[in-house]
Design a protein around this motif. Sequence first.
Motif, PDB file in Angstrom:
ATOM      1  N   SER A 275       5.266  -9.086  -1.743  1.00 60.63           N
ATOM      2  CA  SER A 275       5.721  -7.802  -2.294  1.00 60.63           C
ATOM      3  C   SER A 275       7.088  -7.951  -2.936  1.00 60.63           C
ATOM      4  CB  SER A 275       5.769  -6.736  -1.192  1.00 60.63           C
ATOM      5  OG  SER A 275       4.488  -6.491  -0.674  1.00 60.63           O
ATOM      6  N   GLN A 294      -0.272  -0.737  -1.070  1.00 60.50           N
ATOM      7  CA  GLN A 294      -0.796  -2.041  -0.671  1.00 60.50           C
ATOM      8  C   GLN A 294      -1.746  -1.792   0.480  1.00 60.50           C
ATOM      9  OE1 GLN A 294       1.791  -5.472   0.008  1.00 60.50           O
ATOM     10  NE2 GLN A 294       0.531  -6.040   1.750  1.00 60.50           N
ATOM     11  N   VAL A 304      -2.349  -5.252  -4.492  1.00 51.66           N
ATOM     12  CA  VAL A 304      -1.178  -4.378  -4.587  1.00 51.66           C
ATOM     13  C   VAL A 304      -1.314  -3.553  -5.860  1.00 51.66           C
ATOM     14  CG1 VAL A 304       1.323  -4.244  -4.723  1.00 51.66           C
ATOM     15  CG2 VAL A 304       0.253  -6.053  -3.367  1.00 51.66           C
TER      16      VAL A 304
END
Length: 595
Positions: A275, A294, A304
């Motif tokens: 991320s 997510q 994502v």
Amino acid sequence: MSLIVQKFGGTSVADTEKIRAAARRAIRAQKQGHRVVMVVSAMGKQTDVLLKLAAGVCERPPAREMDMLLSTGEQTSVALVAMAIHDLGSKAVSLTGGQIGMKTDNSFSKARIRSIDTRRIERLLEEGNIVVAAGFQGIDDDLNITTLGRGGSDTTAVALAAVLGADACEINTDVDGVYTTDPRLLPEARRVDVISYDEMLELASLGAGVMHSRSIEFAKKFSVPIHVRSSFGDRDGTMIVAQAESESAAVSGAALTKDEARVTVLGVPDVPGMSRTIFNAIAAQKIAVDMVVQNVGAEGKADVSFTVAGDELDQTLRAVESIVDSIDASGVTHDAEVSKVSVVGLGMADQKAVAAKMFRALADAGVNIQMITTSEIKISALVPREQSAAALRAVHEGFTLDQRPADAKTWKEIKAEAAVEADVHDVVSRLQNDALEALTLTDIAFVGGQARVTLDGVLDQVGIAADVFEEIGQAGIFIDMIVQGFDGEDGRTSVSFTTDEANLEASIKVAEQICEKHAMRGVRGSAGITKLSVSGIGLRSHTQVGTVLFDQLAEAKINVEMIATSELQVNVVIDSAQADTATSRLKAAFADALN
């Protein structure tokens, strides 16, 4: 004597007659016994004229010179307003941003307020003047003129109200208050008497054009009551304060963000740091990410998804595609024809089945849901743009927002009942800080003892989300986070929700029944997870919050299993065994911002 700050936007001072009307309103307030500070924007369309002039002489004007140029719009307005007040027989002095003592940083076109020296304003008020201050502008340490960016005049007005200890900040505009949704889209929208800072922050971030979120952040931070009212009439408008209009209503407003684009990074390795890599690449391009989803990974991979403004899609795709290979993701998909419909309300934090009610309203209107994200006071669904108008009408009608709640209260009633007043000493100490618009976090906390259930292979069709969450609600299971991602596999998606560990067995049982009924791929569930929340004021306008959060978790080798964001919170789901480490790292990283 009480003090009122009156802000007049560009449409309220668009021509000489409107300027004189604004002057008369300020004089009336002064004759009623108030000291008056006016904050004035550039005359309507004047900024567009200046931008066109700049484009005619320079393809890429330097940011400093653009601020110098654009600030002249407000300087023209304040001088004309002060002249009108003099002509009507009262005293007035016009002041630029620098002359009102507004010091900012040197971020041209998007400067943040550091401090305001009020001595000159207070002296002029004591001498019986109406002070007419230029909105949208200040000066930096080198005396360069800076501008505050979108909503800058609103921010100027609220900031002055805070540092001057004003009794109220009036936002005089071309609408007569805040409505349950945009009345230009739905004529049946209802004007509300009172709306809370938190609700207004969410609605402002969702495209409600009455006020910019920066000014609401400032008002919440320093407990400034805001009165939104029409420049062209004396009707009471809407008060934006700490309290909500109704304690029983789950939802107070609905909003449509029409020009959204969805981006999904497929097959991201479900390991710590992914991320961070994705969102750092986007942040480096100064792109604001909106809906972030997510979902739970499967077979070592996760997807994502997030949304950005439609006009930033191409730039976003370039940023994401530049790191796809480095993170070993399987690809990127996007959709430029989506919109986001949302409902907001303080009451939904304590009421069950709010999400199911929203999803059923959309299903009954034939609207398909592509993504879902929730927070304590907001539910957002991504829908096809061609269905956006129907979606807004459906949720507005579904929550009967056109009707005033039976227990709705006016600001006068709320103020009379309020038992707790603002801590004046606390407000004063924060106002003396040399960074008035600094990020303020109210809490970094975790909720342990949580469980997660994921339904894989959910058909991408109308009504599925409504069926799922109605059945869960009928089983008496209280849901916290809901995340519906976009996994792009055989036209299906996945939906996850969190609940208390005690509900895990019952949740899986209901989910399996739903799975069989709708021919889904399967159900996964697990306990031992924790929701970690960073809460505060200014999370959207201070874009570093998400970057720091993901950096800290990645450095601690903590994997993020789910993400959901809002104007007031960033929520991530992690393994409970790592909750203490994550919390302590974040508290240390954000120590200067914690309130």
